[in-house]
Scaffold this motif. Structure first.
Motif, mmCIF file in Angstrom:
data_model
loop_
_atom_site.group_PDB
_atom_site.id
_atom_site.type_symbol
_atom_site.label_atom_id
_atom_site.label_comp_id
_atom_site.label_asym_id
_atom_site.label_seq_id
_atom_site.Cartn_x
_atom_site.Cartn_y
_atom_site.Cartn_z
ATOM 1 N N GLU A 70 -14.601 -41.365 -33.665
ATOM 2 C CA GLU A 70 -14.734 -41.071 -35.094
ATOM 3 C C GLU A 70 -13.928 -39.828 -35.471
ATOM 4 O OE1 GLU A 70 -16.124 -42.582 -37.837
ATOM 5 O OE2 GLU A 70 -16.034 -44.234 -36.401
ATOM 6 N N ALA A 71 -13.915 -38.852 -34.575
ATOM 7 C CA ALA A 71 -13.144 -37.632 -34.835
ATOM 8 C C ALA A 71 -11.644 -37.930 -34.865
ATOM 9 C CB ALA A 71 -13.457 -36.578 -33.781
ATOM 10 N N VAL A 72 -11.190 -38.868 -34.026
ATOM 11 C CA VAL A 72 -9.785 -39.286 -34.040
ATOM 12 C C VAL A 72 -9.461 -39.930 -35.381
ATOM 13 C CG1 VAL A 72 -8.075 -40.842 -33.037
ATOM 14 C CG2 VAL A 72 -9.627 -39.569 -31.533
ATOM 15 N N ARG A 73 -10.352 -40.821 -35.839
ATOM 16 C CA ARG A 73 -10.127 -41.482 -37.132
ATOM 17 C C ARG A 73 -10.038 -40.455 -38.260
ATOM 18 N NH1 ARG A 73 -14.227 -45.025 -34.674
ATOM 19 N NH2 ARG A 73 -13.234 -47.012 -34.119
ATOM 20 N N ALA A 74 -10.933 -39.468 -38.218
ATOM 21 C CA ALA A 74 -10.946 -38.457 -39.276
ATOM 22 C C ALA A 74 -9.677 -37.616 -39.239
ATOM 23 C CB ALA A 74 -12.179 -37.570 -39.123
ATOM 24 N N GLU A 75 -9.273 -37.184 -38.052
ATOM 25 C CA GLU A 75 -8.110 -36.299 -37.934
ATOM 26 C C GLU A 75 -6.808 -37.029 -38.264
ATOM 27 O OE1 GLU A 75 -6.114 -33.228 -34.679
ATOM 28 O OE2 GLU A 75 -8.268 -33.602 -34.712
ATOM 29 N N SER A 76 -6.759 -38.318 -37.942
ATOM 30 C CA SER A 76 -5.542 -39.094 -38.204
ATOM 31 C C SER A 76 -5.485 -39.617 -39.638
ATOM 32 C CB SER A 76 -5.461 -40.283 -37.242
ATOM 33 O OG SER A 76 -6.507 -41.210 -37.500
ATOM 34 N N GLY A 77 -6.620 -39.563 -40.334
ATOM 35 C CA GLY A 77 -6.680 -40.088 -41.691
ATOM 36 C C GLY A 77 -6.826 -41.597 -41.746
ATOM 37 N N GLU A 78 -7.024 -42.221 -40.577
ATOM 38 C CA GLU A 78 -7.182 -43.680 -40.517
ATOM 39 C C GLU A 78 -8.657 -43.996 -40.254
ATOM 40 O OE1 GLU A 78 -4.324 -45.916 -38.285
ATOM 41 O OE2 GLU A 78 -2.808 -44.331 -38.412
ATOM 42 N N THR A 79 -9.459 -43.829 -41.289
ATOM 43 C CA THR A 79 -10.911 -43.920 -41.128
ATOM 44 C C THR A 79 -11.407 -45.315 -40.784
ATOM 45 O OG1 THR A 79 -11.141 -44.198 -43.526
ATOM 46 C CG2 THR A 79 -11.314 -41.959 -42.644
ATOM 47 N N GLU A 80 -10.588 -46.336 -41.035
ATOM 48 C CA GLU A 80 -11.013 -47.707 -40.751
ATOM 49 C C GLU A 80 -10.364 -48.261 -39.483
ATOM 50 O OE1 GLU A 80 -13.394 -49.080 -42.560
ATOM 51 O OE2 GLU A 80 -13.404 -47.210 -43.725
ATOM 52 N N ALA A 81 -9.691 -47.427 -38.714
ATOM 53 C CA ALA A 81 -8.981 -47.888 -37.517
ATOM 54 C C ALA A 81 -9.943 -48.521 -36.512
ATOM 55 C CB ALA A 81 -8.238 -46.727 -36.868
ATOM 56 N N ASP A 82 -9.556 -49.669 -35.973
ATOM 57 C CA ASP A 82 -10.379 -50.272 -34.925
ATOM 58 C C ASP A 82 -10.058 -49.595 -33.595
ATOM 59 O OD1 ASP A 82 -7.942 -51.319 -34.046
ATOM 60 O OD2 ASP A 82 -8.395 -53.372 -34.647
ATOM 61 N N VAL A 83 -10.755 -50.009 -32.547
ATOM 62 C CA VAL A 83 -10.615 -49.342 -31.255
ATOM 63 C C VAL A 83 -9.182 -49.406 -30.741
ATOM 64 C CG1 VAL A 83 -11.274 -49.450 -28.815
ATOM 65 C CG2 VAL A 83 -13.035 -49.586 -30.592
ATOM 66 N N GLU A 84 -8.536 -50.554 -30.895
ATOM 67 C CA GLU A 84 -7.163 -50.677 -30.393
ATOM 68 C C GLU A 84 -6.212 -49.741 -31.136
ATOM 69 O OE1 GLU A 84 -6.202 -52.282 -27.646
ATOM 70 O OE2 GLU A 84 -8.350 -52.653 -27.410
ATOM 71 N N ARG A 85 -6.419 -49.580 -32.429
ATOM 72 C CA ARG A 85 -5.574 -48.658 -33.194
ATOM 73 C C ARG A 85 -5.856 -47.210 -32.788
ATOM 74 N NH1 ARG A 85 -1.137 -46.622 -34.507
ATOM 75 N NH2 ARG A 85 -1.206 -45.225 -36.327
ATOM 76 N N VAL A 86 -7.113 -46.899 -32.547
ATOM 77 C CA VAL A 86 -7.454 -45.544 -32.095
ATOM 78 C C VAL A 86 -6.772 -45.257 -30.758
ATOM 79 C CG1 VAL A 86 -9.321 -44.047 -31.282
ATOM 80 C CG2 VAL A 86 -9.620 -45.407 -33.359
ATOM 81 N N ILE A 87 -6.738 -46.240 -29.875
ATOM 82 C CA ILE A 87 -6.050 -46.074 -28.590
ATOM 83 C C ILE A 87 -4.566 -45.792 -28.825
ATOM 84 C CG2 ILE A 87 -5.284 -47.296 -26.506
ATOM 85 C CD1 ILE A 87 -8.046 -48.706 -26.520
ATOM 86 N N GLU A 88 -3.954 -46.507 -29.740
ATOM 87 C CA GLU A 88 -2.545 -46.262 -30.069
ATOM 88 C C GLU A 88 -2.335 -44.826 -30.556
ATOM 89 O OE1 GLU A 88 -1.114 -49.025 -32.924
ATOM 90 O OE2 GLU A 88 -1.366 -50.789 -31.642
ATOM 91 N N ILE A 89 -3.232 -44.362 -31.409
ATOM 92 C CA ILE A 89 -3.131 -42.992 -31.926
ATOM 93 C C ILE A 89 -3.243 -41.989 -30.793
ATOM 94 C CG2 ILE A 89 -4.278 -41.255 -33.374
ATOM 95 C CD1 ILE A 89 -5.157 -43.638 -35.190
ATOM 96 N N LEU A 90 -4.202 -42.207 -29.916
ATOM 97 C CA LEU A 90 -4.412 -41.291 -28.787
ATOM 98 C C LEU A 90 -3.190 -41.243 -27.871
ATOM 99 C CD1 LEU A 90 -8.108 -42.227 -27.996
ATOM 100 C CD2 LEU A 90 -7.308 -39.955 -28.696
#
Length: 227
Positions: free
Chosen positions: A50-70
């Motif tokens: 959730e903190a990744v979503r907040a910091e990236s501004g992609e609040t609706e990102a699914d797990v796979e997108r969060v992995i891409e961001i990380l």
């Protein structure tokens, strides 16, 4: 006033930068995707996602997108607190499995032990998470060094190049800043610590200078009583 506590950086100071970039980061990059997929439903991991979503501004990102961001943050060595926390969890698995051993320079090990036995309180301040710090020293090539330390600080105390971060750390340690010696290989960090009132000593392991600060090539050359 005499030095009573020593606050040390890790990368380039107690430990080789190459260990972080050539061992830890590749390990996290390889193992983080599977770790996140396997543990995304657990509260501790979910909070970081959730903190990744907040910091990236992609609040609706699914797990796979969060992995891409990380993975993108790893590639750019971004000092993002949720990334550091998740890397720490991945590294913990590696350390516990014996796949990782923390690198600490022998001269740093000897000095830390000498200072501890001499009555100095030892602390760590690194951009890596507190969990990652504990693992480097607790599962080091020299054995478990964690009994040497009285506390750990990471970016939750603030950026390492801002004086306010060091003021917070001095307050948390419970000593005047002037009684704390800060060790780092980065001049901007040393500048910030000095601005907060701490004494400073730079580690220039390959030689050279850290402008405005005493600099040494080895922990063996540091005598806290001289500051």
């Amino acid at each position: 006033m005499p030095i009573r506590a020593i606050l040390t950086d890790i990368e380039g100071t107690t430990s080789a930068v190459s260990f972080v970039f050539d061992v830890l980061f590749p390990y996290a990059r390889e193992h983080l995707p599977a770790f996140v997929r396997a543990h995304a439903g657990e509260a501790e991991v979910a909070a970081q996602l959730e903190a990744v979503r907040a910091e990236s501004g992609e609040t609706e990102a699914d797990v796979e997108r969060v992995i891409e961001i990380l993975l993108g943050w790893i590639a750019e060595d971004r000092k993002a607190t949720p990334l550091k926390a998740l890397q720490g969890m991945v590294w913990e698995q590696g350390y516990r499995a014996g796949q990782l051993k923390g690198h600490v320079y022998p001269d740093a090990v000897a000095a830390l032990r000498r200072w501890k036995s001499g009555g100095y309180d030892l602390y760590v301040y690194s951009s890596g998470s507190i969990q990652a710090q504990r693992l480097i020293f607790g599962c080091s090539e020299a054995g478990d060094l964690s009994p040497l330390f009285s506390g750990y600080f990471d970016t939750t105390s603030g950026p390492k190049r801002e004086a306010a971060s060091y003021a917070r750390i001095a307050e948390a340690i419970g000593r005047p800043a002037g009684e704390i010696l800060f060790l780092s290989d980065v001049v901007q960090e040393l500048d910030a610590a000095r601005a907060a009132g701490m004494c400073t000593c730079g580690l220039a392991r390959e030689g050279g200078e850290l402008a405005g600060h005493p600099a040494v090539a080895s922990f063996a050359a540091i005598e806290p009583a001289a500051f």
